[in-house]
Write an enzyme that holds these catalytic residues in place. Structure first.
Site, short mmCIF file in Angstrom:
data_model
loop_
_atom_site.label_atom_id
_atom_site.label_comp_id
_atom_site.label_asym_id
_atom_site.label_seq_id
_atom_site.Cartn_x
_atom_site.Cartn_y
_atom_site.Cartn_z
CE1 TYR A 278 20.01 -39.39 27.16
CE2 TYR A 278 19.58 -38.96 24.85
CZ TYR A 278 20.17 -39.72 25.83
OH TYR A 278 20.91 -40.82 25.50
CD GLU B 199 15.16 -47.88 -1.01
OE1 GLU B 199 15.25 -48.64 -0.02
OE2 GLU B 199 14.87 -48.29 -2.15
CG ASP C 280 17.05 -50.97 -3.03
OD1 ASP C 280 17.82 -50.46 -3.88
OD2 ASP C 280 17.35 -51.09 -1.83
#
Length: 465
Positions: free
Chosen positions: A212, A298, A350
Site C-alpha cells: 500500500y 493442517e 488431509d
C-alpha cells in the site's frame, strides 16, 4: 535514460564538475537550474528519484553496468563443502539492518554511476554535438541492470543428504532498458528504497503495508511479494532481515512456555484459540516444555477440537497449525521448536495430494523460497495421518470418501515424480494407493463416528502404533 548536455561553459567541467578522483559523487538534490549537472537532472525524473534518495549518504560501491546485491560470498554456499555435490548453491543468512542498508546504498550508487556513464560525465569538455550524441546514447549506452538470482523451476535442486530443496547459484540480468523487464526493474528499485527506509528507522511492516505504499506502481500484491523474495535472494539475507513480515496466521497451544520480546507466554492458558505465532520469530526466546512430541495440524477445525479437548494434557505435546498453506512465520517457529526442544514432529493432514504437498513444504521447503530452505525446513517430520490406508483400517464410511478430480489425480502423479517424495518410500506407497483408488478424505471424515473420535480414538491408536 537520456541525459541532456550541460550548457556551454558549465555543467561537468571546470569548477562545477561533481566527480571526485576517487570515483565518488557529491550529491546535490536542489531543484535543477540552467546549469544543472546530469545527476541533478536525473534526480527530477520520477523513477530515478528513488535511486537518488538512496545514495544521498554518498555510499561507495563498484561501478559498472549492473548491480549484484549480496555478492557470491554473502549469498552463496558450496554444496561440495557438505560432501554431496560440486554444484554451487545459493543460501541466505540473517543480517543486521546496517549491513543491509550499506549493501543497498553501494549497489544503487553503482547503478547511478552506470546511468551517468563516462560520456555523460565528460560531456562538458566536448563540443555541443558530442553532448547531443551522449544524450542519445543514454549516458554512454550501457544503461543499468540488476543481477537477480533465478528462482525458476529449472534452477531448483533437491539434495537428498540435506532433505530439502535448494537454489542453484544462477543469476539473470534485469535491465531497465528492455521492454520485457523495465517494470520489474522499477519495482525492484522501489522495494529497495522502502527496505532502506525500514532499516534506517529500524521498524517492521507487513507485506500488505509494503504494497500500500505505492498501490498504483505495484498494482497487485503478488507482484510486490515476488519482488520482495527477489531482493531477499539478491541481498543474501533472510526475508525477516528485510524488516517485512507476514500478518499473523499460525497458532500454537499446549505444553510450551517461552518469552516473546520479554513477555512470558504460557501456551497451556491460551484457551481454544491458542497463541498467535508472532510474525517476528526472532523475538521468541527461552522455550521450555515437557512435551513428548510436536503435533503439526493442517486445518484450524482439527486444531480447535484438539485444543478444546485439552488433548495436550493427556498426551503431553505442543500443537501447531498454519490454518492451511504454511506461512513463513509458522515454518520458522516449527523449526525453532524442533531445534530447541529436540522432540519429534508428527503431522496430521488431509488424505489428499494437497495435504501431502503442505507437509512437504514444512519438511523439504517450497520452490518459491528455496533460497531460504535452511531456515524454513524441519527435517524428519513423521506423516501420522490421515493416511490413505487409514480409510480402510478405520472403516471410514463411503459417504465420507470423496472421488478425486482429474486435477487431484494429476497433482498426485506429479508428486510421485518429485525427488523429495521418492526419498520417502512410505510416502510413495501411500500416495500410489491414493492415486490408484482415486479416493480422498479430509480429517473431518473422522467426525462421522463422533465429534471427539479424533482425540479419543484415532490419535491415541495412531500414537500407540
Amino acid at each position: 535514460v537520456k541525459v541532456p548536455p550541460p550548457p556551454p561553459g558549465g555543467g561537468a567541467s571546470g569548477k562545477s564538475k561533481k566527480r571526485k578522483a576517487d570515483g565518488d559523487l557529491n550529491l546535490n538534490l536542489t531543484h535543477p537550474g540552467p546549469s544543472a549537472t546530469p545527476f541533478e537532472i536525473l534526480a527530477t525524473l520520477p523513477f530515478l528519484s528513488a535511486l537518488v534518495s538512496l545514495t544521498k549518504d554518498g555510499a561507495g560501491g563498484a561501478g559498472g553496468g549492473s548491480a549484484s546485491l549480496g555478492g557470491a560470498g554473502a549469498g552463496s554456499a558450496g554444496a561440495s563443502a557438505h560432501g554431496m555435490t560440486s554444484e554451487t548453491i545459493r543460501e541466505v543468512v540473517d543480517k543486521g539492518p546496517d549491513d543491509i542498508r550499506l549493501e543497498i546504498e553501494a549497489a544503487v550508487l553503482a547503478v547511478v554511476k552506470s546511468i551517468l556513464g563516462n560520456q555523460a560525465i565528460q560531456a562538458g569538455t566536448d563540443a555541443a554535438a558530442s553532448g547531443e550524441q551522449a544524450a542519445a546514447s543514454g549516458g554512454g549506452g550501457s544503461g543499468f541492470a540488476y543481477m537477480v538470482p533465478s528462482r525458476g523451476n529449472a534452477n531448483q535442486l533437491y539434495i537428498p543428504e540435506l532433505d530439502r530443496i535448494v537454489l542453484r547459484d544462477k543469476v539473470t540480468p534485469r535491465p531497465f532498458g528492455q521492454v520485457g523487464t523495465v517494470r520489474k526493474c522499477a519495482l525492484t528499485t522501489r522495494v529497495l528504497q522502502l527496505i532502506h527506509e525500514l532499516c534506517l528507522k529500524r521498524i517492521h511492516v507487513t507485506k500488505r503495508d509494503l504494497f500500500y505504499t505505492d498501490v498504483k506502481l505495484f498494482v497487485d500484491q503478488r507482484d510486490s511479494d515476488n519482488i520482495l523474495d527477489d531482493v531477499s535472494c539478491m541481498l543474501g539475507c533472510t526475508r525477516s532481515s528485510l524488516h517485512v513480515v507476514a500478518s499473523e496466521k499460525g497458532v500454537v497451544v499446549g505444553r510450551l512456555r517461552f518469552e516473546e520480546d520479554g513477555d512470558a507466554i504460557d501456551c497451556t492458558k491460551m484457551g481454544v484459540g491458542g497463541k498467535a505465532i508472532p510474525p517476528n520469530v526472532d523475538k521468541v526466546s527461552k522455550m521450555e516444555s515437557d512435551a513428548l512430541f510436536i503435533l503439526l495440524v493442517e486445518k484450524d477445525a482439527a486444531f480447535m477440537r484438539l485444543a478444546e479437548d485439552r488433548f495436550y494434557n493427556k498426551y503431553p505435546c505442543v500443537i501447531v497449525t498454519a490454518k492451511g498453506q504454511p506461512d513463513v512465520a509458522t515454518r520458522l517457529f516449527l523449526r525453532k521448536l524442533r531445534r530447541d526442544l529436540c522432540i519429534p514432529v508428527l503431522a496430521l493432514v488431509d488424505s489428499d495430494p494437497y495435504g501431502l504437498k503442505i507437509l512437504s513444504v514444512y519438511s523439504s521447503g517450497s520452490k518459491n523460497m528455496s533460497y531460504d530452505s535452511f531456515n524454513l525446513t524441519t527435517p524428519d517430520i513423521k506423516w501420522l495421518g490421515v493416511l490413505p490406508s487409514d480409510l480402510d483400517a478405520f472403516n471410514i464410511p463411503e459417504q465420507c470418501r470423496l472421488k478425486m478430480t482429474d486435477a487431484d489425480i494429476k497433482t498426485g502423479q506429479d508428486l510421485l515424480k518429485e525427488d523429495f517424495v521418492q526419498a520417502r518410500p512410505e510416502w510413495v506407497k501411500e500416495l500410489q494407493l491414493m492415486v490408484k483408488r482415486k479416493v480422498k478424505a479430509e480429517i473431518q471424515a473422522l467426525s462421522s463416528f463422533g465429534f471427539q473420535y479424533l482425540t479419543e480414538v484415532y490419535l491415541p491408536r495412531k500414537l500407540k502404533e
